[in-house]
Design a protein around this motif. Structure first.
Motif, PDB file in Angstrom:
ATOM      1  N   MET A 266       0.841  -1.211   0.000  1.00 32.09           N
ATOM      2  CA  MET A 266       0.000   0.000   0.000  1.00 32.09           C
ATOM      3  C   MET A 266       0.874   1.258   0.000  1.00 32.09           C
ATOM      4  N   LYS A 267       1.979   1.175   0.734  1.00 38.43           N
ATOM      5  CA  LYS A 267       2.938   2.284   0.770  1.00 38.43           C
ATOM      6  C   LYS A 267       3.512   2.521  -0.632  1.00 38.43           C
ATOM      7  N   PHE A 268       3.803   1.410  -1.318  1.00 37.64           N
ATOM      8  CA  PHE A 268       4.329   1.491  -2.680  1.00 37.64           C
ATOM      9  C   PHE A 268       3.290   2.101  -3.621  1.00 37.64           C
ATOM     10  N   LEU A 269       2.045   1.611  -3.503  1.00 36.11           N
ATOM     11  CA  LEU A 269       0.987   2.084  -4.413  1.00 36.11           C
ATOM     12  C   LEU A 269       0.686   3.571  -4.244  1.00 36.11           C
ATOM     13  N   LYS A 270       0.837   4.071  -3.009  1.00 36.17           N
ATOM     14  CA  LYS A 270       0.535   5.472  -2.718  1.00 36.17           C
ATOM     15  C   LYS A 270       1.348   6.433  -3.585  1.00 36.17           C
ATOM     16  N   THR A 271       2.549   6.025  -3.954  1.00 37.67           N
ATOM     17  CA  THR A 271       3.416   6.936  -4.712  1.00 37.67           C
ATOM     18  C   THR A 271       3.309   6.709  -6.228  1.00 37.67           C
ATOM     19  N   GLN A 272       2.458   5.762  -6.633  1.00 38.96           N
ATOM     20  CA  GLN A 272       2.344   5.462  -8.067  1.00 38.96           C
ATOM     21  C   GLN A 272       1.265   6.318  -8.737  1.00 38.96           C
ATOM     22  N   ASP A 273       1.337   6.414 -10.047  1.00 40.88           N
ATOM     23  CA  ASP A 273       0.359   7.250 -10.755  1.00 40.88           C
ATOM     24  C   ASP A 273      -0.923   6.459 -11.047  1.00 40.88           C
ATOM     25  N   GLU A 274      -1.905   7.174 -11.616  1.00 40.81           N
ATOM     26  CA  GLU A 274      -3.228   6.574 -11.754  1.00 40.81           C
ATOM     27  C   GLU A 274      -3.293   5.413 -12.747  1.00 40.81           C
ATOM     28  N   LEU A 275      -2.363   5.364 -13.695  1.00 32.26           N
ATOM     29  CA  LEU A 275      -2.365   4.241 -14.649  1.00 32.26           C
ATOM     30  C   LEU A 275      -1.954   2.942 -13.934  1.00 32.26           C
ATOM     31  N   ILE A 276      -0.973   3.054 -13.053  1.00 30.73           N
ATOM     32  CA  ILE A 276      -0.521   1.882 -12.286  1.00 30.73           C
ATOM     33  C   ILE A 276      -1.625   1.422 -11.330  1.00 30.73           C
ATOM     34  N   ILE A 277      -2.315   2.405 -10.718  1.00 33.56           N
ATOM     35  CA  ILE A 277      -3.417   2.062  -9.807  1.00 33.56           C
ATOM     36  C   ILE A 277      -4.496   1.311 -10.601  1.00 33.56           C
ATOM     37  N   ARG A 278      -4.794   1.840 -11.809  1.00 31.97           N
ATOM     38  CA  ARG A 278      -5.803   1.193 -12.663  1.00 31.97           C
ATOM     39  C   ARG A 278      -5.365  -0.234 -13.017  1.00 31.97           C
ATOM     40  N   TRP A 279      -4.081  -0.391 -13.336  1.00 33.36           N
ATOM     41  CA  TRP A 279      -3.521  -1.719 -13.667  1.00 33.36           C
ATOM     42  C   TRP A 279      -3.723  -2.673 -12.487  1.00 33.36           C
ATOM     43  N   ASN A 280      -3.421  -2.170 -11.300  1.00 34.24           N
ATOM     44  CA  ASN A 280      -3.557  -2.967 -10.087  1.00 34.24           C
ATOM     45  C   ASN A 280      -5.008  -3.421  -9.886  1.00 34.24           C
ATOM     46  N   GLU A 281      -5.946  -2.479 -10.089  1.00 34.51           N
ATOM     47  CA  GLU A 281      -7.366  -2.807  -9.921  1.00 34.51           C
ATOM     48  C   GLU A 281      -7.836  -3.790 -11.004  1.00 34.51           C
ATOM     49  N   PHE A 282      -7.341  -3.570 -12.223  1.00 31.20           N
ATOM     50  CA  PHE A 282      -7.693  -4.417 -13.366  1.00 31.20           C
ATOM     51  C   PHE A 282      -7.304  -5.867 -13.082  1.00 31.20           C
ATOM     52  N   ILE A 283      -6.059  -6.029 -12.626  1.00 33.89           N
ATOM     53  CA  ILE A 283      -5.541  -7.376 -12.376  1.00 33.89           C
ATOM     54  C   ILE A 283      -6.316  -8.047 -11.241  1.00 33.89           C
ATOM     55  N   GLY A 284      -6.593  -7.287 -10.177  1.00 28.77           N
ATOM     56  CA  GLY A 284      -7.353  -7.841  -9.055  1.00 28.77           C
ATOM     57  C   GLY A 284      -8.751  -8.277  -9.477  1.00 28.77           C
ATOM     58  N   SER A 285      -9.417  -7.421 -10.277  1.00 28.56           N
ATOM     59  CA  SER A 285     -10.776  -7.741 -10.734  1.00 28.56           C
ATOM     60  C   SER A 285     -10.778  -8.985 -11.612  1.00 28.56           C
ATOM     61  N   TRP A 286      -9.808  -9.037 -12.517  1.00 33.38           N
ATOM     62  CA  TRP A 286      -9.753 -10.191 -13.422  1.00 33.38           C
ATOM     63  C   TRP A 286      -9.344 -11.460 -12.690  1.00 33.38           C
TER      64      TRP A 286
END
Lengths: 151, 65
Positions: free
Chosen positions: A81-101
């Motif tokens: 979560m600490k890592f994700l906090k510093t990432q941009d919105e495309l990476i966050i979207r990627w993370n959500e995409f992978i989790g959903s799939w």
């Protein structure tokens, strides 16, 4: 910030700054450490439908192993979560995409395996469902690549 | 969503990497926005407008389907 590579399957570690790299690698290392401990725990409750080590299942050794699983995965999640906090919105979207799939893979492939199990004389368990989750994650990464990154 | 990001970026002689650095995102994000594949958040839009010195209507083209 992280660069997504390998058709949406991977993050390029070398693209991370030192702090992000430390957080990401700490998270992954603790997750893998917890996964090994999880494997030891499964040997006490049943793994691949083998006879579990029921006699020692409540021993202090297995109790310590279970505590290690919980602590390492909680700390791993905090670092991620600490890592994700510093990432941009495309990476966050990627993370959500992978989790959903991953969830879609778990439900669709897992249910399919279960539906076919009487005919194939095969009973899907934790590992098969985890594989279904991983397949879903992989499909999610590929779909993300095609939707947002492909030239 | 269609946009004129590439045009405004080129007008200021900025590379994708430079624009990404100024707005706190990756080059992949800028590239994906330019190709109309990724719709940025409102906060990123405002950062882009500030760096590119243009208005919302100039940068993005809303198409009603």
């Amino acid at each position: 910030m992280a660069k997504i590579t390998h058709y949406g399957q991977w993050l390029d570690i070398s693209s991370l700054n030192p702090v992000d790299k430390k957080n990401y690698l700490t998270s992954v290392t603790l997750f893998l450490f917890g996964a090994v401990a999880w494997g030891i725990h499964l040997s006490s409750v049943g793994i691949f439908y083998d006879t579990p080590d029921i006699e020692n299942a409540k021993s202090s050794f297995y109790t310590v192993v279970r505590v290690v699983v919980i602590i390492s995965w909680i700390v791993s999640s905090l670092y991620y979560m600490k890592f994700l906090k510093t990432q941009d919105e495309l990476i966050i979207r990627w993370n959500e995409f992978i989790g959903s799939w991953g969830a879609i893979g778990f439900l669709s492939f897992g249910m399919l395996m279960s539906l076919l199990s009487p005919y194939l004389e095969f009973k899907p368990g934790f590992y098969e469902l985890f594989l279904a989750f991983a397949i879903g994650c992989s499909i999610g990464g590929l779909r993300f690549h095609n939707k947002y990154l492909a030239e | 969503m269609k946009n004129n990001l590439k045009q405004f970026r080129n007008d200021l002689n900025l590379s994708q990497e430079e624009l990404a650095s100024k707005t706190g995102v990756t080059r992949q994000t800028i590239n994906s926005i330019e190709k109309g594949k990724f719709d940025p958040s409102l906060s990123l839009v405002f950062k882009l407008l500030k760096v590119l010195e243009c208005s919302l209507n100039e940068l993005f083209v809303y198409e009603h389907h």
